[in-house]
Design a protein around this motif. Structure first.
Motif, PDB file in Angstrom:
ATOM      1  N   GLN A 226       8.499 -11.797  -9.427  1.00 27.94           N
ATOM      2  CA  GLN A 226       7.128 -11.452  -9.074  1.00 27.94           C
ATOM      3  C   GLN A 226       6.534 -12.473  -8.106  1.00 27.94           C
ATOM      4  O   GLN A 226       5.802 -12.106  -7.177  1.00 27.94           O
ATOM      5  CB  GLN A 226       6.277 -11.356 -10.334  1.00 27.94           C
ATOM      6  CG  GLN A 226       6.695 -10.247 -11.280  1.00 27.94           C
ATOM      7  CD  GLN A 226       5.953 -10.302 -12.605  1.00 27.94           C
ATOM      8  OE1 GLN A 226       5.423 -11.336 -12.983  1.00 27.94           O
ATOM      9  NE2 GLN A 226       5.908  -9.174 -13.312  1.00 27.94           N
TER      10      GLN A 226
ATOM     11  N   SER B 128       7.922 -11.903  -4.550  1.00 27.30           N
ATOM     12  CA  SER B 128       7.265 -10.742  -3.952  1.00 27.30           C
ATOM     13  C   SER B 128       5.825 -11.069  -3.553  1.00 27.30           C
ATOM     14  O   SER B 128       5.349 -10.644  -2.491  1.00 27.30           O
ATOM     15  CB  SER B 128       7.299  -9.570  -4.938  1.00 27.30           C
ATOM     16  OG  SER B 128       6.601  -8.455  -4.439  1.00 27.30           O
ATOM     17  N   TYR B 129       5.140 -11.820  -4.401  1.00 28.11           N
ATOM     18  CA  TYR B 129       3.757 -12.210  -4.111  1.00 28.11           C
ATOM     19  C   TYR B 129       3.690 -13.090  -2.863  1.00 28.11           C
ATOM     20  O   TYR B 129       2.799 -12.929  -2.018  1.00 28.11           O
ATOM     21  CB  TYR B 129       3.191 -12.938  -5.320  1.00 28.11           C
ATOM     22  CG  TYR B 129       1.784 -13.466  -5.151  1.00 28.11           C
ATOM     23  CD1 TYR B 129       0.687 -12.626  -5.249  1.00 28.11           C
ATOM     24  CD2 TYR B 129       1.555 -14.819  -4.903  1.00 28.11           C
ATOM     25  CE1 TYR B 129      -0.599 -13.109  -5.107  1.00 28.11           C
ATOM     26  CE2 TYR B 129       0.271 -15.312  -4.765  1.00 28.11           C
ATOM     27  CZ  TYR B 129      -0.799 -14.453  -4.870  1.00 28.11           C
ATOM     28  OH  TYR B 129      -2.081 -14.942  -4.716  1.00 28.11           O
TER      29      TYR B 129
ATOM     30  N   TYR C 124       4.065 -10.997   0.146  1.00 26.38           N
ATOM     31  CA  TYR C 124       2.876 -10.163   0.359  1.00 26.38           C
ATOM     32  C   TYR C 124       1.738 -10.961   0.985  1.00 26.38           C
ATOM     33  O   TYR C 124       0.912 -10.387   1.702  1.00 26.38           O
ATOM     34  CB  TYR C 124       2.415  -9.566  -0.970  1.00 26.38           C
ATOM     35  CG  TYR C 124       1.230  -8.640  -0.837  1.00 26.38           C
ATOM     36  CD1 TYR C 124       1.390  -7.332  -0.410  1.00 26.38           C
ATOM     37  CD2 TYR C 124      -0.059  -9.084  -1.115  1.00 26.38           C
ATOM     38  CE1 TYR C 124       0.309  -6.485  -0.269  1.00 26.38           C
ATOM     39  CE2 TYR C 124      -1.147  -8.245  -0.979  1.00 26.38           C
ATOM     40  CZ  TYR C 124      -0.962  -6.947  -0.560  1.00 26.38           C
ATOM     41  OH  TYR C 124      -2.045  -6.124  -0.416  1.00 26.38           O
TER      42      TYR C 124
ATOM     43  N   THR D 227       1.134 -10.435   4.539  1.00 24.98           N
ATOM     44  CA  THR D 227       0.415  -9.225   4.923  1.00 24.98           C
ATOM     45  C   THR D 227      -1.083  -9.470   4.925  1.00 24.98           C
ATOM     46  O   THR D 227      -1.816  -8.988   5.796  1.00 24.98           O
ATOM     47  CB  THR D 227       0.760  -8.079   3.958  1.00 24.98           C
ATOM     48  OG1 THR D 227       2.177  -7.861   3.963  1.00 24.98           O
ATOM     49  CG2 THR D 227       0.054  -6.798   4.357  1.00 24.98           C
TER      50      THR D 227
ATOM     51  N   SER E  14       0.509  -8.636 -15.116  1.00 22.81           N
ATOM     52  CA  SER E  14       1.585  -7.809 -14.561  1.00 22.81           C
ATOM     53  C   SER E  14       1.039  -6.788 -13.567  1.00 22.81           C
ATOM     54  O   SER E  14       1.673  -6.515 -12.533  1.00 22.81           O
ATOM     55  CB  SER E  14       2.327  -7.102 -15.697  1.00 22.81           C
ATOM     56  OG  SER E  14       2.896  -8.028 -16.590  1.00 22.81           O
ATOM     57  N   THR E  15      -0.130  -6.228 -13.860  1.00 22.91           N
ATOM     58  CA  THR E  15      -0.747  -5.266 -12.944  1.00 22.91           C
ATOM     59  C   THR E  15      -1.095  -5.931 -11.624  1.00 22.91           C
ATOM     60  O   THR E  15      -0.874  -5.364 -10.546  1.00 22.91           O
ATOM     61  CB  THR E  15      -2.006  -4.662 -13.578  1.00 22.91           C
ATOM     62  OG1 THR E  15      -1.655  -4.020 -14.805  1.00 22.91           O
ATOM     63  CG2 THR E  15      -2.646  -3.648 -12.649  1.00 22.91           C
TER      64      THR E  15
ATOM     65  N   ALA F  48       2.093  -6.684  -9.644  1.00 16.17           N
ATOM     66  CA  ALA F  48       2.717  -5.469  -9.116  1.00 16.17           C
ATOM     67  C   ALA F  48       2.004  -4.963  -7.872  1.00 16.17           C
ATOM     68  O   ALA F  48       2.635  -4.428  -6.954  1.00 16.17           O
ATOM     69  CB  ALA F  48       2.741  -4.385 -10.186  1.00 16.17           C
ATOM     70  N   ALA F  49       0.681  -5.131  -7.812  1.00 13.28           N
ATOM     71  CA  ALA F  49      -0.103  -4.672  -6.654  1.00 13.28           C
ATOM     72  C   ALA F  49      -1.229  -5.674  -6.413  1.00 13.28           C
ATOM     73  O   ALA F  49      -2.371  -5.432  -6.822  1.00 13.28           O
ATOM     74  CB  ALA F  49      -0.655  -3.278  -6.885  1.00 13.28           C
ATOM     75  N   PRO F  50      -0.938  -6.818  -5.781  1.00 13.21           N
ATOM     76  CA  PRO F  50      -1.982  -7.835  -5.579  1.00 13.21           C
ATOM     77  C   PRO F  50      -3.089  -7.334  -4.660  1.00 13.21           C
ATOM     78  O   PRO F  50      -2.826  -6.707  -3.622  1.00 13.21           O
ATOM     79  CB  PRO F  50      -1.209  -8.997  -4.933  1.00 13.21           C
ATOM     80  CG  PRO F  50       0.233  -8.725  -5.204  1.00 13.21           C
ATOM     81  CD  PRO F  50       0.369  -7.244  -5.272  1.00 13.21           C
TER      82      PRO F  50
ATOM     83  N   GLU G 123      -5.179  -4.977  -4.703  1.00  8.01           N
ATOM     84  CA  GLU G 123      -5.192  -3.548  -4.383  1.00  8.01           C
ATOM     85  C   GLU G 123      -6.607  -3.072  -4.124  1.00  8.01           C
ATOM     86  O   GLU G 123      -7.529  -3.302  -4.913  1.00  8.01           O
ATOM     87  CB  GLU G 123      -4.576  -2.750  -5.531  1.00  8.01           C
ATOM     88  CG  GLU G 123      -4.399  -1.277  -5.216  1.00  8.01           C
ATOM     89  CD  GLU G 123      -3.708  -0.536  -6.344  1.00  8.01           C
ATOM     90  OE1 GLU G 123      -3.379   0.644  -6.159  1.00  8.01           O
ATOM     91  OE2 GLU G 123      -3.490  -1.159  -7.397  1.00  8.01           O
TER      92      GLU G 123
ATOM     93  N   TRP H 105      -8.644  -4.022  -1.690  1.00 12.71           N
ATOM     94  CA  TRP H 105      -9.610  -5.018  -1.203  1.00 12.71           C
ATOM     95  C   TRP H 105     -10.132  -4.648   0.175  1.00 12.71           C
ATOM     96  O   TRP H 105     -11.241  -5.049   0.551  1.00 12.71           O
ATOM     97  CB  TRP H 105      -8.958  -6.403  -1.152  1.00 12.71           C
ATOM     98  CG  TRP H 105      -8.070  -6.619   0.032  1.00 12.71           C
ATOM     99  CD1 TRP H 105      -6.780  -6.269   0.169  1.00 12.71           C
ATOM    100  CD2 TRP H 105      -8.430  -7.231   1.285  1.00 12.71           C
ATOM    101  NE1 TRP H 105      -6.286  -6.608   1.401  1.00 12.71           N
ATOM    102  CE2 TRP H 105      -7.292  -7.211   2.110  1.00 12.71           C
ATOM    103  CE3 TRP H 105      -9.602  -7.797   1.778  1.00 12.71           C
ATOM    104  CZ2 TRP H 105      -7.298  -7.719   3.404  1.00 12.71           C
ATOM    105  CZ3 TRP H 105      -9.606  -8.309   3.067  1.00 12.71           C
ATOM    106  CH2 TRP H 105      -8.466  -8.273   3.863  1.00 12.71           C
TER     107      TRP H 105
END
Length: 260
Positions: free
Chosen positions: A149, A152-153, A156, A159, A249-250, A253-255, A257, A259
C-alpha cells in the motif's frame, strides 16, 4: 571501448538524477510513515527501507522526470519541492496514528486513566490507552500489507504533485483541511463510548451526592470509573481498531478520492 561507453553517459546521469529525486521524496515520506518511520525503528533500517522503496517507485515515475537541470539554483529548488511534497504526504499518513492517539487521550481523560500507567519518558509521552491503540493499529496496518500500500501511495503522490511542480495552495488547503478534519472526527468517534460512560458516571455521581451529602462519593467513584474504563477498553478496543483499520484501508486503496 571507452568511445563505445560514452553514449551511455547521459543515460547513467539521467538514472542517477531520477534515483536521487525519487529518494528525496520517498525518504521524506518514510520519516513520517506509520511503522516504517516510527522512533523505535533504527536509522539504518529506515535508510535501507527508503532505498528499497526508491527502487520500486523510480521505474514507475522515471518517464516524467527526465534529465537534471544545469543550474544549481534549479537543482536546489527541485530538491526542496520534493522534500516538501514528501513531508506533506507523509504527514497525511501519520494523521491516522494521531487519530488513535487522540482517541486514547480522550478515553484516558474521560475515565481518569490519563496519569495511571501513563508514559512520562520518551519523545512523545502519552497515556497508556493511546499507546496501546497506536501500537495495535500500526501492527494491524503492517499485517495488512502496508509495504504494498505504501509503494502504491508513493507512486500516486506523483499524480497529485508531479515532479518539479511543488505543492500548491489548493492541495495544501483542501486536502490538508479535509484530512485534519477527518483525523479529529475519527478520534472523537473512536472515543465516543468513553465519553458516554464518563457522562453517565458523572450524572450518577451527582445524583448520589445530592441524595447522600455525607458520603464521600469521590472515594467510591474513583475505583469504579477506573475499573469501568479498563473493562470498557477490553470490550471496545477490537471495535475501535476495526473501524480505524477500515478507514485506513479505504484511504490507501483510493487516496484523496474526489478531492478535485
Amino acid at each position: 571501448m571507452i568511445n563505445e561507453l560514452l553514449p551511455l553517459l547521459p543515460l547513467s546521469q539521467a538514472m542517477l538524477w531520477t534515483g536521487l529525486v525519487v529518494f528525496i521524496r520517498v525518504g521524506s515520506m518514510m520519516s513520517l510513515m506509520p511503522a516504517f518511520g516510527d522512533q523505535p525503528v533504527p536509522m539504518r533500517i529506515r535508510l535501507i527501507l527508503s532505498l528499497m522503496f526508491t527502487l520500486v517507485v523510480a521505474p514507475a515515475v522515471a518517464p516524467d522526470i527526465g534529465t537534471a537541470p544545469q543550474d544549481l539554483l534549479q537543482i536546489a529548488s527541485v530538491l526542496g519541492k520534493e522534500v516538501a511534497a514528501g513531508l506533506f504526504f507523509g504527514v497525511l499518513l501519520r494523521f491516522f496514528i494521531l487519530a488513535l492517539q487522540i482517541a486514547g487521550s480522550i478515553a484516558a481523560q474521560s475515565t481518569s486513566l490519563s496519569q495511571i500507567f501513563g508514559g512520562s519518558a520518551g519523545v512523545d509521552p502519552q497515556p497508556a490507552i493511546g499507546h496501546v491503540l497506536a501500537v495495535a493499529g500500526t501492527a494491524l496496518a503492517a499485517l495488512s500489507g502496508l509495504h504494498v500500500q505504501a509503494a502504491s501511495y508513493m507512486i500516486y503522490t506523483y499524480t497529485m504533485v508531479p515532479y518539479g511542480a511543488g505543492l500548491t495552495g489548493e492541495i495544501v488547503s483542501r486536502v490538508g483541511t479535509a484530512e485534519v478534519g477527518r483525523t479529529f472526527g475519527m478520534g472523537f468517534t473512536l472515543a465516543a463510548p468513553f465519553l458516554i460512560a464518563s457522562l453517565v458516571y458523572n450524572v450518577i455521581l451527582g445524583v448520589i451526592n445530592r441524595a447522600m451529602p455525607q458520603l464521600m462519593v469521590s472515594f467510591v467513584g474513583a475505583p469504579a470509573i477506573t475499573a469501568g474504563g479498563l473493562l470498557l477498553l477490553l470490550l471496545t478496543a477490537p471495535i475501535m481498531l476495526g473501524i480505524w483499520m477500515t478507514a485506513f484501508s479505504t484511504f490507501m486503496a483510493a487516496p484523496f478520492e474526489g478531492w478535485r
